[in-house]
Motif scaffolding. Structure first.
Motif, PDB file in Angstrom:
ATOM      1  N   ILE A  92     -11.766   1.729   1.355  1.00 53.25           N
ATOM      2  CA  ILE A  92     -10.692   1.233   0.487  1.00 53.25           C
ATOM      3  C   ILE A  92     -10.891  -0.278   0.335  1.00 53.25           C
ATOM      4  O   ILE A  92     -10.970  -0.995   1.329  1.00 53.25           O
ATOM      5  N   GLY A  93     -10.989  -0.736  -0.906  1.00 52.82           N
ATOM      6  CA  GLY A  93     -11.323  -2.132  -1.145  1.00 52.82           C
ATOM      7  C   GLY A  93     -10.218  -3.103  -0.746  1.00 52.82           C
ATOM      8  O   GLY A  93      -9.050  -2.740  -0.634  1.00 52.82           O
ATOM      9  N   ARG A  94     -10.622  -4.349  -0.541  1.00 54.76           N
ATOM     10  CA  ARG A  94      -9.666  -5.387  -0.135  1.00 54.76           C
ATOM     11  C   ARG A  94      -8.589  -5.588  -1.193  1.00 54.76           C
ATOM     12  O   ARG A  94      -7.426  -5.793  -0.875  1.00 54.76           O
ATOM     13  N   ALA A  95      -9.010  -5.536  -2.476  1.00 55.60           N
ATOM     14  CA  ALA A  95      -8.049  -5.787  -3.552  1.00 55.60           C
ATOM     15  C   ALA A  95      -6.911  -4.776  -3.488  1.00 55.60           C
ATOM     16  O   ALA A  95      -5.744  -5.108  -3.732  1.00 55.60           O
ATOM     17  N   GLN A  96      -7.253  -3.531  -3.172  1.00 56.43           N
ATOM     18  CA  GLN A  96      -6.233  -2.489  -3.069  1.00 56.43           C
ATOM     19  C   GLN A  96      -5.241  -2.816  -1.943  1.00 56.43           C
ATOM     20  O   GLN A  96      -4.029  -2.651  -2.098  1.00 56.43           O
ATOM     21  N   LEU A  97      -5.751  -3.290  -0.837  1.00 56.35           N
ATOM     22  CA  LEU A  97      -4.886  -3.606   0.305  1.00 56.35           C
ATOM     23  C   LEU A  97      -3.983  -4.806  -0.003  1.00 56.35           C
ATOM     24  O   LEU A  97      -2.790  -4.805   0.327  1.00 56.35           O
ATOM     25  N   VAL A  98      -4.560  -5.807  -0.651  1.00 57.85           N
ATOM     26  CA  VAL A  98      -3.767  -6.999  -0.983  1.00 57.85           C
ATOM     27  C   VAL A  98      -2.652  -6.631  -1.954  1.00 57.85           C
ATOM     28  O   VAL A  98      -1.484  -7.038  -1.791  1.00 57.85           O
ATOM     29  N   LEU A  99      -2.999  -5.835  -2.959  1.00 54.94           N
ATOM     30  CA  LEU A  99      -2.004  -5.425  -3.952  1.00 54.94           C
ATOM     31  C   LEU A  99      -0.866  -4.645  -3.280  1.00 54.94           C
ATOM     32  O   LEU A  99       0.315  -4.887  -3.561  1.00 54.94           O
ATOM     33  N   ALA A 100      -1.240  -3.741  -2.384  1.00 51.37           N
ATOM     34  CA  ALA A 100      -0.229  -2.935  -1.692  1.00 51.37           C
ATOM     35  C   ALA A 100       0.693  -3.836  -0.871  1.00 51.37           C
ATOM     36  O   ALA A 100       1.915  -3.642  -0.849  1.00 51.37           O
ATOM     37  N   SER A 101       0.105  -4.815  -0.230  1.00 52.46           N
ATOM     38  CA  SER A 101       0.915  -5.717   0.592  1.00 52.46           C
ATOM     39  C   SER A 101       1.927  -6.481  -0.263  1.00 52.46           C
ATOM     40  O   SER A 101       3.093  -6.654   0.111  1.00 52.46           O
ATOM     41  N   GLU A 102       1.442  -6.950  -1.431  1.00 54.46           N
ATOM     42  CA  GLU A 102       2.345  -7.693  -2.319  1.00 54.46           C
ATOM     43  C   GLU A 102       3.503  -6.809  -2.776  1.00 54.46           C
ATOM     44  O   GLU A 102       4.654  -7.233  -2.796  1.00 54.46           O
ATOM     45  N   GLU A 103       3.171  -5.572  -3.131  1.00 54.59           N
ATOM     46  CA  GLU A 103       4.220  -4.645  -3.573  1.00 54.59           C
ATOM     47  C   GLU A 103       5.215  -4.365  -2.445  1.00 54.59           C
ATOM     48  O   GLU A 103       6.425  -4.314  -2.650  1.00 54.59           O
ATOM     49  N   TYR A 104       4.677  -4.189  -1.256  1.00 51.85           N
ATOM     50  CA  TYR A 104       5.524  -3.876  -0.102  1.00 51.85           C
ATOM     51  C   TYR A 104       6.471  -5.049   0.197  1.00 51.85           C
ATOM     52  O   TYR A 104       7.660  -4.844   0.461  1.00 51.85           O
ATOM     53  N   GLN A 105       5.926  -6.252   0.115  1.00 51.26           N
ATOM     54  CA  GLN A 105       6.745  -7.440   0.415  1.00 51.26           C
ATOM     55  C   GLN A 105       7.941  -7.533  -0.532  1.00 51.26           C
ATOM     56  O   GLN A 105       9.023  -7.960  -0.142  1.00 51.26           O
ATOM     57  N   GLN A 106       7.712  -7.135  -1.801  1.00 51.07           N
ATOM     58  CA  GLN A 106       8.765  -7.270  -2.802  1.00 51.07           C
ATOM     59  C   GLN A 106       9.963  -6.356  -2.521  1.00 51.07           C
ATOM     60  O   GLN A 106      11.086  -6.658  -2.877  1.00 51.07           O
ATOM     61  N   ARG A 107       9.697  -5.220  -1.880  1.00 49.39           N
ATOM     62  CA  ARG A 107      10.798  -4.286  -1.665  1.00 49.39           C
ATOM     63  C   ARG A 107      11.086  -4.048  -0.190  1.00 49.39           C
ATOM     64  O   ARG A 107      11.861  -3.166   0.168  1.00 49.39           O
TER      65      ARG A 107
END
Lengths: 267, 262
Positions: free
Chosen positions: B181-196
């Motif tokens: 699983i690429g880094r970009a996918q993990l970073v994006l998920a983290s950003e989404e998680y932080q928002q909610r």
């Protein structure tokens, strides 16, 4: 040991492997096809003389792989010559030399060369570090990789017999350079101690590394192989190479520190 | 060359100095031939000959260079395996450091069992485990390949797991791929998680943190997996095996990968 080498070599599997090996080495070019023919021709020559040296110490297909790998390199040397790289590159290690050979001598595209050295899924080496190495090589050898124009003669000379010998010439400048680099972020360099021949002699006696440690240090720190790749290649437990390397580096650090060759911040 | 930190750079330079100072030692035994190198790749050398071959590799630059060439393409040779191998390719090789028979496995099983039933033995919380196994995690992350996969939209539960994995990596200040699983996918998920994210971490988030650390431990020291208290699985249908084992971790990683396939 009786093995039907013609049946093995001309099998669909081996043919595919040889083709893949040559295409990775030379790309999808005419050279790859010629190299495949070269490999097959030399494997079969003399009634399969090279293959018949097999004694059963390894698996036949792995032995065949070593022969094919040697022949592919032999073809490359015949095609592109055996040219000696600049001395600064020789001091940096085999990964640098291989990159130089692919890009400057054989003029392979940079991404292809990086793909080869990084390995499948970057399992062997870090791709970014390889890219940085290419930048350094191209900065220091502007002619490197150019498709037209002559390569300056002073940039290289042909190998002569005996040139492969490892000599200690240039050891002290190398050490001074490296010592400076070690200290660049830690404190004031005290180069006078390093310039003393007695110091180098004493260090030679004090630094004791096993052959396995020297091999692992070279693979990891000079040629940039990942510890996991080293473990696989030497069939060691996954984290053994890292542990051995850490112990070795701690020993080297201790020896240098005990002779005040490292500043306190570097210990 | 591997270095990105000043500490690693120093290790590299110290190694180069030591190698320059200790070079050209007389190697042990006869010089390896092609078949010796093949046998080293196959792990078929006995301990004495293996030591001799390593000695030559460490002291003979030309031989070392050939060895490097063999390593560089061995994956290609093995992966081109469309036809039945001419030898016992499917046979799992015994590593030279493993004793014959199941002594090690038996000892490991006994030790793992002892850990599970040891009176008064407290399992590590995830935070404690991250502290205790930080060196293993660092090495594991350092070995993760660079992946180019682009982020794709996933449901919130998977996002939470990926965010937990990312958070686990951040304990070592590293961002890498994870199991393909690429880094970009993990970073994006983290950003989404932080928002909610609420005040307490979700089950998926904690599961992601556990999955990362467990995968790292399984690659280094599988027996230690049982030292960590597993979090509650986000999927109620997931049953935790007793004792926990690396096969289960692998299954969970594979399940996560399946959810991310485009």
């Amino acid at each position: 040991m009786t093995i039907d080498w013609p049946a093995i070599v001309f099998s669909e599997q081996t043919q595919g492997r040889i083709r893949a090996l040559c295409e990775r080495r030379f790309g999808h070019t005419a050279d790859a096809e010629v190299a495949s023919d070269y490999v097959l021709e030399h494997l079969s020559s003399g009634d399969w003389a090279q293959c018949r040296k097999f004694t059963g110490k390894s698996r036949p297909e792995t032995f065949l792989y070593t022969l094919c790998s040697n022949l592919v390199e032999e073809y490359a040397r015949k095609k592109f010559g055996r040219i000696r790289p600049p001395s600064w590159l020789q001091q940096l290690g085999d990964t640098w030399l291989t990159l130089w050979k692919f890009i400057c001598l054989e003029r392979q595209p940079v991404p292809v060369a990086i793909d080869r050295l990084a390995g499948e899924d970057d399992a062997l080496r870090d791709r970014h570090a390889l890219t940085d190495m290419v930048k350094t090589i191209k900065a220091r050898l502007p002619w490197c990789g150019q498709q037209s124009g002559e390569i300056p003669l002073e940039e290289y000379h042909q190998d002569t017999p005996g040139d492969d010998d490892n000599s200690d010439d240039g050891l002290e400048p190398l050490l001074l350079l490296l010592h400076q680099l070690v200290l660049e972020q830690t404190g004031e360099p005290s180069l006078s101690a390093w310039q003393n021949p007695d110091t180098l002699q004493a260090l030679r006696g004090a630094i004791t590394l096993s052959d396995e440690q020297r091999l692992i240090l070279r693979m990891a720190y000079v040629d940039g192989l990942k510890f996991s790749a080293i473990a696989r290649s030497l069939n060691l437990p996954t984290h053994q190479p890292a542990r051995l390397a850490q112990r070795a580096v701690a020993h080297i650090r201790e020896v240098l520190a005990s002779r005040q060759l490292l500043p306190e911040g570097g210990e | 060359m591997t270095s990105n930190t000043s500490g690693q750079r120093q290790d590299e330079y110290l190694s180069r100095i030591a190698l320059a100072l200790t070079q050209a030692q007389p190697a042990q035994g006869s010089e390896p031939d092609d078949e010796d190198l093949a046998a080293l790749l196959d792990n078929m050398l006995d301990a004495t000959r293996r030591k001799e071959v390593i000695s030559h590799l460490a002291n003979n630059p030309a031989l070392y260079q050939r060895w490097q060439q063999l390593l560089a393409n061995h994956d290609l040779w093995i992966s081109n395996n469309t036809v039945t191998s001419i030898a016992s390719a499917g046979t799992k090789r015994r590593r030279w450091w493993q004793p014959a028979g199941g002594v090690t496995a038996a000892a490991a099983a006994l030790f793992a069992g002892w850990l599970v039933i040891k009176p008064g033995h407290d399992l590590l919380t995830l935070d404690q485990a991250y502290q205790q196994f930080s060196p293993q995690l660092t090495r594991y992350l350092d070995d993760q390949p660079y992946m180019r996969a682009l982020p794709i939209a996933v449901d919130s539960e998977v996002t939470d797991i990926l965010a937990g994995i990312y958070q686990g990596q951040q304990t070592r200040n590293m961002t890498t791929s994870f199991a393909g699983i690429g880094r970009a996918q993990l970073v994006l998920a983290s950003e989404e998680y932080q928002q909610r994210a609420g005040s307490s971490p979700t089950l998926g988030f904690e599961w992601g943190r556990w999955l990362l650390l467990s995968h790292a431990i399984c690659s280094a020291d599988p027996d230690s997996l049982t030292l960590i208290a597993p979090p509650t699985p986000p999927n109620a249908e997931t049953a935790l095996p007793e004792p926990l084992n690396c096969a289960f971790v692998d299954t969970q990683v594979s399940a996560l990968q399946q959810l991310l396939k485009q």
